[in-house]
Design an enzyme around this catalytic site. Structure first.
Site, PDB file in Angstrom:
ATOM      1  N   HIS A 227       0.890  -1.232   0.015  1.00 16.00           N
ATOM      2  CA  HIS A 227       0.073   0.007  -0.061  1.00 16.00           C
ATOM      3  C   HIS A 227       1.097   1.269   0.019  1.00 16.00           C
ATOM      4  O   HIS A 227       0.829   1.978  -1.324  1.00 16.00           O
ATOM      5  CB  HIS A 227      -0.856   0.038   1.244  1.00 16.00           C
ATOM      6  CG  HIS A 227      -1.900   0.730   1.218  1.00 16.00           C
ATOM      7  ND1 HIS A 227      -2.147   1.941   0.396  1.00 16.00           N
ATOM      8  CD2 HIS A 227      -2.996   0.951   2.125  1.00 16.00           C
ATOM      9  CE1 HIS A 227      -3.113   2.651   0.617  1.00 16.00           C
ATOM     10  NE2 HIS A 227      -3.825   2.312   1.781  1.00 16.00           N
ATOM     11  N   HIS A 266      -1.609  -0.205 -11.615  1.00 16.25           N
ATOM     12  CA  HIS A 266      -2.581   0.068 -10.534  1.00 16.25           C
ATOM     13  C   HIS A 266      -3.731  -0.712 -10.525  1.00 16.25           C
ATOM     14  O   HIS A 266      -4.283  -1.294 -11.737  1.00 16.25           O
ATOM     15  CB  HIS A 266      -2.955   1.394 -10.643  1.00 16.25           C
ATOM     16  CG  HIS A 266      -3.397   1.837  -9.297  1.00 16.25           C
ATOM     17  ND1 HIS A 266      -5.026   2.191  -9.378  1.00 16.25           N
ATOM     18  CD2 HIS A 266      -3.020   2.680  -8.357  1.00 16.25           C
ATOM     19  CE1 HIS A 266      -5.278   2.797  -8.149  1.00 16.25           C
ATOM     20  NE2 HIS A 266      -4.084   3.090  -7.563  1.00 16.25           N
ATOM     21  N   ASP A 320       3.212   6.845  -7.031  1.00 15.70           N
ATOM     22  CA  ASP A 320       4.590   6.595  -6.490  1.00 15.70           C
ATOM     23  C   ASP A 320       5.710   6.707  -7.440  1.00 15.70           C
ATOM     24  O   ASP A 320       6.824   6.570  -6.923  1.00 15.70           O
ATOM     25  CB  ASP A 320       4.482   5.029  -5.943  1.00 15.70           C
ATOM     26  CG  ASP A 320       3.586   4.941  -4.744  1.00 15.70           C
ATOM     27  OD1 ASP A 320       3.393   5.986  -4.044  1.00 15.70           O
ATOM     28  OD2 ASP A 320       2.644   4.118  -4.784  1.00 15.70           O
TER      29      ASP A 320
HETATM   30  C1  LIG Z   1      -0.255  -2.006  -7.967  1.00 13.68           C
HETATM   31  C2  LIG Z   1      -0.314  -3.481  -8.429  1.00 13.68           C
HETATM   32  C3  LIG Z   1      -0.510  -4.483  -7.212  1.00 13.68           C
HETATM   33  C4  LIG Z   1      -1.772  -3.691  -9.126  1.00 13.68           C
HETATM   34  O1  LIG Z   1      -1.915  -4.954  -9.478  1.00 13.68           O
HETATM   35  P1  LIG Z   1      -2.992  -5.768 -10.238  1.00 13.68           P
HETATM   36  O2  LIG Z   1      -4.083  -4.887 -10.613  1.00 13.68           O
HETATM   37  O3  LIG Z   1      -3.478  -6.726  -9.053  1.00 13.68           O
HETATM   38  O4  LIG Z   1      -2.441  -6.429 -11.198  1.00 13.68           O
HETATM   39  P2  LIG Z   1      -1.704  -7.965 -11.458  1.00 13.68           P
HETATM   40  O5  LIG Z   1      -0.679  -7.935 -10.147  1.00 13.68           O
HETATM   41  O6  LIG Z   1      -2.742  -9.117 -11.046  1.00 13.68           O
HETATM   42  O7  LIG Z   1      -0.917  -7.700 -12.715  1.00 13.68           O
HETATM   43  C5  LIG Z   1      -1.828  -7.881 -14.041  1.00 13.68           C
HETATM   44  C6  LIG Z   1      -0.651  -8.090 -14.900  1.00 13.68           C
HETATM   45  O8  LIG Z   1       0.311  -7.086 -15.171  1.00 13.68           O
HETATM   46  C7  LIG Z   1       1.525  -7.501 -14.897  1.00 13.68           C
HETATM   47  N1  LIG Z   1       2.013  -6.229 -14.140  1.00 13.68           N
HETATM   48  C8  LIG Z   1       1.249  -5.233 -13.043  1.00 13.68           C
HETATM   49  N2  LIG Z   1       2.095  -4.232 -12.665  1.00 13.68           N
HETATM   50  C9  LIG Z   1       3.325  -4.521 -13.186  1.00 13.68           C
HETATM   51  C10 LIG Z   1       4.496  -3.882 -12.810  1.00 13.68           C
HETATM   52  N3  LIG Z   1       4.631  -2.951 -12.137  1.00 13.68           N
HETATM   53  N4  LIG Z   1       5.669  -4.131 -13.492  1.00 13.68           N
HETATM   54  C11 LIG Z   1       5.649  -5.408 -14.446  1.00 13.68           C
HETATM   55  N5  LIG Z   1       4.274  -6.144 -14.688  1.00 13.68           N
HETATM   56  C12 LIG Z   1       3.228  -5.558 -13.978  1.00 13.68           C
HETATM   57  C13 LIG Z   1       1.700  -8.568 -14.011  1.00 13.68           C
HETATM   58  O9  LIG Z   1       2.714  -9.120 -13.752  1.00 13.68           O
HETATM   59  C14 LIG Z   1       0.318  -9.163 -14.467  1.00 13.68           C
HETATM   60  O10 LIG Z   1       0.777  -9.809 -15.688  1.00 13.68           O
HETATM   61  P3  LIG Z   1       0.237 -11.395 -16.323  1.00 13.68           P
HETATM   62  O11 LIG Z   1      -1.212 -10.927 -16.757  1.00 13.68           O
HETATM   63  O12 LIG Z   1       0.988 -11.504 -17.330  1.00 13.68           O
HETATM   64  O13 LIG Z   1       0.405 -12.302 -15.221  1.00 13.68           O
HETATM   65  C15 LIG Z   1       0.791  -4.026  -9.170  1.00 13.68           C
HETATM   66  O14 LIG Z   1       0.749  -3.162 -10.410  1.00 13.68           O
HETATM   67  C16 LIG Z   1       1.936  -3.705  -8.742  1.00 13.68           C
HETATM   68  O15 LIG Z   1       2.543  -4.794  -7.815  1.00 13.68           O
HETATM   69  N6  LIG Z   1       2.669  -2.715  -9.069  1.00 13.68           N
HETATM   70  C17 LIG Z   1       4.005  -2.424  -8.550  1.00 13.68           C
HETATM   71  C18 LIG Z   1       4.180  -1.953  -6.939  1.00 13.68           C
HETATM   72  C19 LIG Z   1       3.607  -0.128  -6.856  1.00 13.68           C
HETATM   73  O16 LIG Z   1       3.743   0.443  -7.673  1.00 13.68           O
HETATM   74  N7  LIG Z   1       2.429  -0.072  -5.995  1.00 13.68           N
HETATM   75  C20 LIG Z   1       1.865   1.238  -5.963  1.00 13.68           C
HETATM   76  C21 LIG Z   1       0.450   1.203  -6.555  1.00 13.68           C
HETATM   77  S1  LIG Z   1      -0.236   2.941  -6.333  1.00 13.68           S
END
Ligand SMILES: CC(C)(COP(=O)(O)OP(=O)(O)OC[C@H]1O[C@@H](n2cnc3c(N)ncnc32)[C@H](O)[C@@H]1OP(=O)(O)O)[C@@H](O)C(=O)NCCC(=O)NCCS
Length: 385
Positions: A227, A266, A320
């Protein structure tokens, strides 16, 4: 969404997609890339407003007129003094504990000075909300000073919310541009839908606990790296990369290892995060001014490569990605980035808690029992294997 229908109830892991409350406070449009506070687009507010106005807007339902603004600022000033015991706690915890541990401990401790903390009337809880919001710049600033091993600075009530935080944190008067940039970052963090920390504030207030408790729950929830911690990690990654030419191979290697690129993607936004769009221009300005231009240039290259690679999948920079480099360029240490998030989000937590309290219903979801149903025979401890 991982969900199933069982015993006539729908199970949604992590409550994904479940609507748990009604709100008039804020709206995140993940398809159009819009963030709205009570009908106002964040791009308009961040250009024209300031954190104090936004805090009023979120908590009291409309933008204040001049008289209301004067009164709100007066209330904030009157409540901004932090008890000496709080500073002592910050000094005790701040040297060894995670800054979010220090923050949640001191916010929780403020309740011990308040003989009316348990009176759950809206008026009383609004009073507490203002009291906490007003103290946050000095508290987060003091935590920063303690991390750096420097003296804590007391009261500069003539400065704005963002300006006083920078003064308490940096030990110098911030210039107007730095203040505007910090003010904008705080406005952009003030509210963001039913995120995990906001939800935990609502669960706590729904028991008719108080705003001190709701805020403490929210800060504890924000502490987690899923988060509140991504801006610190995004900055670390950009600094590790070191220069724009190294971005390509570095990202290739991360993608090959199936690692997530920090500051991208996101749960709600599937287009460019509107907050990141606003912060990017400030990151460009402040990194150049503070001789950290190469960090911005590297970040810009990372963004270009990532959008080419993953933009089609709806993965773009989030808030972020640029906030960490802005804070760092101002001279703030990365450990304080998540408390700064809390400094902005405090007004959203209080606003949503007060809104929920006015139409309260105790949160009490169910869990899907997947254990054994029995009945099993009880074996005494002497005979148990
Ligand atoms: C924010 C976050 C948790 C949202 O994720 P989500 O909506 O649950 O999406 P998922 O994690 O299920 O990812 C969906 C797909 O996109 C990819 N993806 C998502 N974010 C990614 C990232 N930052 N880098 C690389 N690939 C990413 C995943 O690997 C997944 O690929 P696949 O379908 O081939 O398996 C995720 O994007 C993330 O971990 N980002 C990095 C941390 C971050 O910046 N957090 C701050 C959020 S404000």
């Amino acid at each position: 969404m991982e969900s199933s229908n069982t015993q006539n109830n729908t199970y949604a892991k992590g409550l994904e997609g479940v609507i748990a409350a009604e709100t008039e406070i804020g709206f995140v449009d993940g398809q159009e890339g819009r963030l709205v506070y009570r009908g106002y687009d964040i791009s308009v507010l961040s250009e024209n407003s300031n954190y104090e106005e936004i805090s009023y807007l979120l908590n009291f339902g409309k933008l204040p007129n001049r008289k209301q603004m004067t009164e709100y600022l007066e209330q904030m000033r009157a409540n901004s003094e932090v008890p000496q015991d709080t500073y002592d706690l910050i000094q005790t915890y701040g040297k060894k504990a995670h800054p979010m541990v220090t923050l949640r401990t001191v916010i929780s401790n403020l309740a011990s000075y308040d003989p009316r903390e348990s009176d759950s009337s809206i008026e009383n809880q609004k009073r507490i909300a203002i009291s906490i919001i007003a103290k946050m710049p000095a508290i987060v600033g003091a935590i920063h000073r303690t991390i750096l091993g420097k003296d804590i600075l007391k009261s500069r009530s003539e400065l704005s919310y963002a300006g006083s935080f920078l003064y308490y944190a940096l030990g110098r008067n911030p210039d107007p541009v730095e203040t505007k940039i910090m003010d904008t970052a705080l406005m952009l963090h003030a509210d963001h839908g039913m995120n995990a920390s906001t939800f935990s504030a609502l669960v706590t207030i729904s028991t008719l606990a108080d705003i001190y408790s709701a805020t403490t729950s929210a800060i504890s929830t924000l502490k987690g790296p899923l988060h509140g911690g991504a801006n610190e990690r995004a900055l670390k990654m950009i600094m590790d990369i070191g220069s724009p030419e190294k971005a390509g191979p570095y990202l290739e290697a991360m993608v090959a290892r199936k690692e997530k690129i920090m500051g991208f993607g996101h749960r709600v936004y599937k287009v460019y995060d509107p907050r990141a769009k606003i912060l990017k221009k400030y990151a460009s300005y402040i990194s150049e001014k503070s001789d950290k231009k190469s960090i911005f240039e590297t970040a810009n290259k990372v963004e270009e490569i990532m959008i080419n690679k993953l933009g089609e999948k709806g993965i773009f920079p989030n808030v972020d990605f640029y906030s960490g480099m802005i804070y760092y360029s101002m001279g703030l240490t990365p450990e304080i980035f998540t408390p700064i998030f809390a400094l902005g989000r405090i007004s959203g937590w209080t606003a949503r808690s007060l809104e929920y309290l006015q139409n309260n219903k105790l949160f009490r979801p169910k869990a899907l029992y997947v254990g054994e149903r029995g009945p099993k025979t009880y074996i005494s401890i002497q005979e148990r294997q």
